[in-house]
Design a protein around this motif. Structure first.
Motif, mmCIF file in Angstrom:
data_model
loop_
_atom_site.group_PDB
_atom_site.id
_atom_site.type_symbol
_atom_site.label_atom_id
_atom_site.label_comp_id
_atom_site.label_asym_id
_atom_site.label_seq_id
_atom_site.Cartn_x
_atom_site.Cartn_y
_atom_site.Cartn_z
ATOM 1 N N GLY A 90 52.449 75.054 36.759
ATOM 2 C CA GLY A 90 52.399 73.867 35.835
ATOM 3 C C GLY A 90 53.102 72.778 36.654
ATOM 4 O O GLY A 90 53.602 72.972 37.420
ATOM 5 N N SER A 91 52.847 71.521 35.880
ATOM 6 C CA SER A 91 53.299 70.232 36.469
ATOM 7 C C SER A 91 53.170 69.099 35.266
ATOM 8 O O SER A 91 52.588 69.580 34.133
ATOM 9 N N VAL A 92 53.895 68.133 35.434
ATOM 10 C CA VAL A 92 53.627 67.100 34.727
ATOM 11 C C VAL A 92 53.275 65.773 35.321
ATOM 12 O O VAL A 92 53.724 65.254 36.472
ATOM 13 N N MET A 93 52.217 65.161 34.637
ATOM 14 C CA MET A 93 51.511 63.977 35.104
ATOM 15 C C MET A 93 52.067 62.865 34.519
ATOM 16 O O MET A 93 52.250 62.792 33.268
ATOM 17 N N GLN A 94 52.368 61.573 35.283
ATOM 18 C CA GLN A 94 52.994 60.223 34.766
ATOM 19 C C GLN A 94 52.471 59.313 35.724
ATOM 20 O O GLN A 94 52.411 59.411 36.818
ATOM 21 N N ALA A 95 52.186 58.099 35.059
ATOM 22 C CA ALA A 95 51.899 57.018 35.951
ATOM 23 C C ALA A 95 53.222 56.299 36.347
ATOM 24 O O ALA A 95 54.300 56.494 36.015
ATOM 25 N N GLY A 96 53.134 55.930 37.948
ATOM 26 C CA GLY A 96 54.344 55.545 38.585
ATOM 27 C C GLY A 96 54.771 54.233 38.002
ATOM 28 O O GLY A 96 54.061 53.405 37.793
ATOM 29 N N GLY A 97 55.895 53.935 38.156
ATOM 30 C CA GLY A 97 56.431 52.570 38.101
ATOM 31 C C GLY A 97 57.160 52.069 39.222
ATOM 32 O O GLY A 97 57.454 52.861 40.140
ATOM 33 N N GLY A 98 57.771 50.804 39.295
ATOM 34 C CA GLY A 98 58.370 50.213 40.311
ATOM 35 C C GLY A 98 57.827 50.382 41.665
ATOM 36 O O GLY A 98 56.408 49.916 41.791
ATOM 37 N N ARG A 99 58.083 50.990 42.595
ATOM 38 C CA ARG A 99 57.768 50.976 43.912
ATOM 39 C C ARG A 99 56.596 52.049 43.917
ATOM 40 O O ARG A 99 55.589 51.918 44.890
ATOM 41 N N ASP A 100 56.355 52.642 42.908
ATOM 42 C CA ASP A 100 55.311 53.714 42.751
ATOM 43 C C ASP A 100 54.282 53.268 41.887
ATOM 44 O O ASP A 100 53.352 54.142 41.539
ATOM 45 N N ALA A 101 54.335 52.011 41.507
ATOM 46 C CA ALA A 101 53.289 51.400 40.449
ATOM 47 C C ALA A 101 51.995 51.670 40.901
ATOM 48 O O ALA A 101 51.592 51.432 41.851
ATOM 49 N N GLY A 102 50.912 52.032 40.340
ATOM 50 C CA GLY A 102 49.619 52.166 40.537
ATOM 51 C C GLY A 102 49.246 53.537 41.148
ATOM 52 O O GLY A 102 48.131 53.899 41.357
ATOM 53 N N LEU A 103 50.360 54.307 41.218
ATOM 54 C CA LEU A 103 49.928 55.844 41.757
ATOM 55 C C LEU A 103 50.381 56.770 40.615
ATOM 56 O O LEU A 103 50.991 56.700 39.591
ATOM 57 N N LEU A 104 49.585 58.069 40.754
ATOM 58 C CA LEU A 104 49.684 58.920 39.791
ATOM 59 C C LEU A 104 50.841 59.787 40.245
ATOM 60 O O LEU A 104 50.726 60.140 41.455
ATOM 61 N N ILE A 105 51.945 60.278 39.579
ATOM 62 C CA ILE A 105 53.064 61.143 40.130
ATOM 63 C C ILE A 105 52.798 62.391 39.361
ATOM 64 O O ILE A 105 52.865 62.637 37.925
ATOM 65 N N GLU A 106 52.807 63.575 40.285
ATOM 66 C CA GLU A 106 52.815 64.942 39.669
ATOM 67 C C GLU A 106 53.929 65.336 39.941
ATOM 68 O O GLU A 106 54.561 65.708 41.099
ATOM 69 N N HIS A 107 54.803 65.797 38.682
ATOM 70 C CA HIS A 107 56.120 66.423 38.851
ATOM 71 C C HIS A 107 55.821 67.841 39.132
ATOM 72 O O HIS A 107 55.497 68.545 38.168
ATOM 73 N N PHE A 108 56.206 68.489 40.263
ATOM 74 C CA PHE A 108 55.778 69.911 40.554
ATOM 75 C C PHE A 108 57.042 70.631 41.108
ATOM 76 O O PHE A 108 57.590 70.355 42.141
ATOM 77 N N GLY A 109 57.922 71.190 40.052
ATOM 78 C CA GLY A 109 59.149 71.868 40.537
ATOM 79 C C GLY A 109 59.963 70.492 41.270
ATOM 80 O O GLY A 109 60.272 69.577 40.292
ATOM 81 N N PRO A 110 60.641 70.922 42.171
ATOM 82 C CA PRO A 110 61.644 69.761 42.709
ATOM 83 C C PRO A 110 60.835 68.843 43.585
ATOM 84 O O PRO A 110 61.675 67.652 43.874
ATOM 85 N N PHE A 111 59.540 68.772 43.302
ATOM 86 C CA PHE A 111 58.770 67.968 44.127
ATOM 87 C C PHE A 111 58.163 66.917 43.283
ATOM 88 O O PHE A 111 57.557 67.049 42.322
ATOM 89 N N ASP A 112 57.955 65.642 43.611
ATOM 90 C CA ASP A 112 57.067 64.579 43.065
ATOM 91 C C ASP A 112 55.909 64.276 44.286
ATOM 92 O O ASP A 112 56.313 63.825 45.332
ATOM 93 N N LEU A 113 54.659 64.711 43.870
ATOM 94 C CA LEU A 113 53.602 64.536 44.475
ATOM 95 C C LEU A 113 53.007 62.955 43.989
ATOM 96 O O LEU A 113 52.559 62.783 42.824
ATOM 97 N N LEU A 114 52.821 62.123 45.206
ATOM 98 C CA LEU A 114 52.276 60.658 44.717
ATOM 99 C C LEU A 114 50.775 60.489 45.185
ATOM 100 O O LEU A 114 50.677 60.715 46.340
ATOM 101 N N PHE A 115 49.775 60.381 44.116
ATOM 102 C CA PHE A 115 48.395 60.224 44.380
ATOM 103 C C PHE A 115 47.854 59.117 44.241
ATOM 104 O O PHE A 115 48.097 58.447 43.095
ATOM 105 N N ARG A 116 47.018 58.451 45.019
ATOM 106 C CA ARG A 116 46.420 57.329 44.840
ATOM 107 C C ARG A 116 44.989 57.772 44.169
ATOM 108 O O ARG A 116 44.208 58.714 44.731
#
Length: 182
Positions: A90-116
């Motif tokens: 499982g994971s949690v999807m969230q729109a990035g903010g600040g420096r990550d604005a415009g990216l999709l962030i997938e919170h996957f355990g201790p990792f954050d994956l940043l997708f365009r």
């Protein structure tokens, strides 16, 4: 008031040009479960096996049953619980903010994956452009290559995902389709 999905927030008016099945899964205001099947290939070797095992990524197989449960929280995030045969993750999807604005962030355990996210004629492409461990950015040379294409035809949502890691090489490729659970 319910917030737009992370995909709607990131894509803006481009969201409306996506195939209907892609729009349905990425504009949820309530829980949804989808079912389908996938074809999965995995690389041989101990390192690809370890990465897949630790991450809970799907095992190789043909016509593998798939179930995904989407839970939007109404505040702009979505929890995704996936099952490929007996493998669950499982994971949690969230729109990035600040420096990550415009990216999709997938919170996957201790990792954050940043997708365009890139709308394409056939659907929606995802490309991994950064990653973090415990919120600390990791160097680009260590970043896996994750490419995804989502498309749709009628009520069927199609996915095609390829994962490779530096040094290790190809880890897994899976593709398939899902529809709303009856």
């Amino acid at each position: 008031m319910t917030q737009p999905s992370p995909f709607q927030r990131i894509l803006g008016s481009s969201f409306d040009g996506l195939p209907a099945a892609v729009q349905v899964l990425h504009s949820l205001s309530g829980d949804l479960t989808v079912i389908g099947h996938a074809q999965i290939t995995t690389a041989r070797g101990i390192l690809p096996w370890m990465i897949s095992r630790v991450a809970g990524l799907p095992k190789a197989g043909v016509d593998v049953p798939v179930e995904i449960h989407f839970q939007p929280d109404g505040k702009g995030s979505e929890r995704w619980r996936r099952r490929f045969d007996t493998r669950r993750y499982g994971s949690v999807m969230q729109a990035g903010g600040g420096r990550d604005a415009g990216l999709l962030i997938e919170h996957f355990g201790p990792f954050d994956l940043l997708f365009r996210l890139t709308p394409e004629p056939k659907g929606l492409a995802w490309s991994l452009v950064g990653w973090k461990l415990l919120k600390i950015p990791l160097p680009g040379w260590s970043r896996p290559v994750i490419e995804c294409l989502e498309s749709g035809e009628g009520e069927r949502f199609f996915f095609d995902i390829d994962v490779a890691f530096p040094v290790v090489g190809h880890v897994t490729h899976y593709s398939g389709w899902v529809i709303k659970s009856p």
